[in-house]
Write an enzyme that holds these catalytic residues in place. Sequence first.
Site, short mmCIF file in Angstrom:
data_model
loop_
_atom_site.label_atom_id
_atom_site.label_comp_id
_atom_site.label_asym_id
_atom_site.label_seq_id
_atom_site.Cartn_x
_atom_site.Cartn_y
_atom_site.Cartn_z
CE1 TYR A 55 -3.70 -2.45 0.52
CE2 TYR A 55 -2.48 -2.92 2.74
CZ TYR A 55 -3.42 -3.22 1.92
OH TYR A 55 -4.67 -4.23 1.88
CD1 TRP A 73 -6.76 2.72 1.42
CD2 TRP A 73 -4.57 2.94 0.85
NE1 TRP A 73 -6.57 1.98 0.09
CE2 TRP A 73 -5.23 2.02 -0.19
CE3 TRP A 73 -3.09 3.36 0.47
CZ2 TRP A 73 -4.53 1.45 -1.22
CZ3 TRP A 73 -2.52 2.56 -0.52
CH2 TRP A 73 -3.12 1.77 -1.12
CG ASP A 82 -4.58 2.65 6.11
OD1 ASP A 82 -5.82 2.84 5.23
OD2 ASP A 82 -4.42 1.72 6.58
CE1 TYR A 132 -3.58 -1.28 -3.44
CE2 TYR A 132 -4.11 0.44 -5.45
CZ TYR A 132 -4.63 -0.58 -3.97
OH TYR A 132 -5.91 -0.51 -3.91
N GLY A 167 -13.90 -0.67 4.04
CA GLY A 167 -12.58 -0.98 4.47
C GLY A 167 -12.49 -2.69 4.70
CG ASP A 184 -10.97 -4.40 0.79
OD1 ASP A 184 -11.55 -3.58 1.57
OD2 ASP A 184 -9.79 -4.41 0.28
CD1 TRP A 241 -10.52 -6.57 5.35
CD2 TRP A 241 -11.48 -6.18 7.38
NE1 TRP A 241 -9.98 -5.44 5.76
CE2 TRP A 241 -10.65 -5.10 7.03
CE3 TRP A 241 -12.20 -6.12 8.69
CZ2 TRP A 241 -10.49 -4.00 7.83
CZ3 TRP A 241 -11.85 -5.11 9.38
CH2 TRP A 241 -11.13 -4.27 8.86
CD GLU A 245 -2.90 -5.58 5.58
OE1 GLU A 245 -2.48 -6.21 4.86
OE2 GLU A 245 -3.92 -4.66 5.10
#
Length: 423
Positions: A27, A31, A34, A79, A159, A161, A348, A391
């Site tokens: 990343y 963002w 973030d 990215y 957020g 995803d 997620w 993360e």
Amino acid sequence: MSLEREAIRILRANDRGGFTIPTAGLYPFQWLWDAGFSALGWMKFDEARAWQEFERLFEGQWANGMLPHIVFHRPEATYFPGPDRWGTRHTPPTSGITQPPVVASFVRMMLEQAEDQTLAQTKARALYPKILAYHRWFKRERDPANTGLTNTFHPWETGADNSPAWDEALARVPVDPTLPPYTRRDTSHVDPSQRPHQAEYDRYLSLLEVYKRCDYDQLRLHRECPFRVVSLIIDCVLHRANRDLAWLSARFGFGDEAEIAGWLEASQGAIEALWDEEAGLYYNYDRVQDAPIRVGTSASFLPLYAGTSSPPRAERLVRTLESWAEQVRYLVPSTDPGHPSYEPQRYWRGPVWAIMNYLIAQGFAEYGYPEAAERIHQDTLKLAELSGFSEYYHPTTGAGLGGGEFSWTAAMALWWEVSPWAH
Ligand code: DGY
């Protein structure tokens, strides 16, 4: 090295000149949410730099008020999808969707805790009209029928995803037969078993083409976008952000409190209508099907952070959290560990996220459950001690997953450790 010193080292290493990248390679831009969490971290050792994070973020704000989820301050090849794919014609280049609007709440927290009050007041006052324009955009363009909830048009906006909450809604999105070919970059940085599936990526990119075909016109998206959900993360974060925006308005004498109170009145009742008595938690909502999405996620606890929940519902949420705690070692898994879609290592769909833990714990603390809040806080610290500032983390093994040296995870160790409960 102490956790605190390591966290400072990571934020400094991820500083690209007034903005913080989440992590190198995976990343490499700024963002939205973030940036908010990173600013809280910076606040603990460089207040001027913390305020600058928001100034750089708002360089990406659109004329209509929308704050995009990525600001591409300078070119980076690591990215995808980058500025060419988004084609938003903004300077600096940006994506064309938004993300959970944490800014107003974090500006308030920073203002309340700043040692340099002169600087904080100048910065917060200057940011206020921009944040107001952003929240007006949400109201005007994402909730034009004044339902009290906003339409979200892309899983990336939430957020979260690849949360199982979006599985059915996303599966209904047709893959665009004219989708330009692309190469994913995320799976060259992170083990694919920890990232979304290819079928999901094809649909993420297909939705991006819908946005472009609609020329980023939100009112057209309400009609034409095949993915339309209510995201608890967005709407709970927005509700609290509106409370804090009203507070900032009163604090600086801007006089916008009545307008914001109208928004809050609508969202208070609408968020509470997402409660499921039998399950003992809140559900996201599918606007295309007009039905609740019956998957428990970490976002199911966020009405506590919003402050819309009632004491009996908060009590039920504690019980729900306890039942999850019996199934994993570290709280809070991003998906109900008893749900068939739970995958403890995949982004997620199961892993623990430090930033969600902070929001959830803050909610529990404010509703009078300090033990639940402290358990979540301690688990977050243990995970950082065990596996560094990753993360996200495996809820049973505690293994670090996704990107390493991650800014918002490091920022939470700084902000949360020193000042546990902000309000
Ligand atoms: C990604 O690329 O994985 C992001 O979540 C999209 O913002």
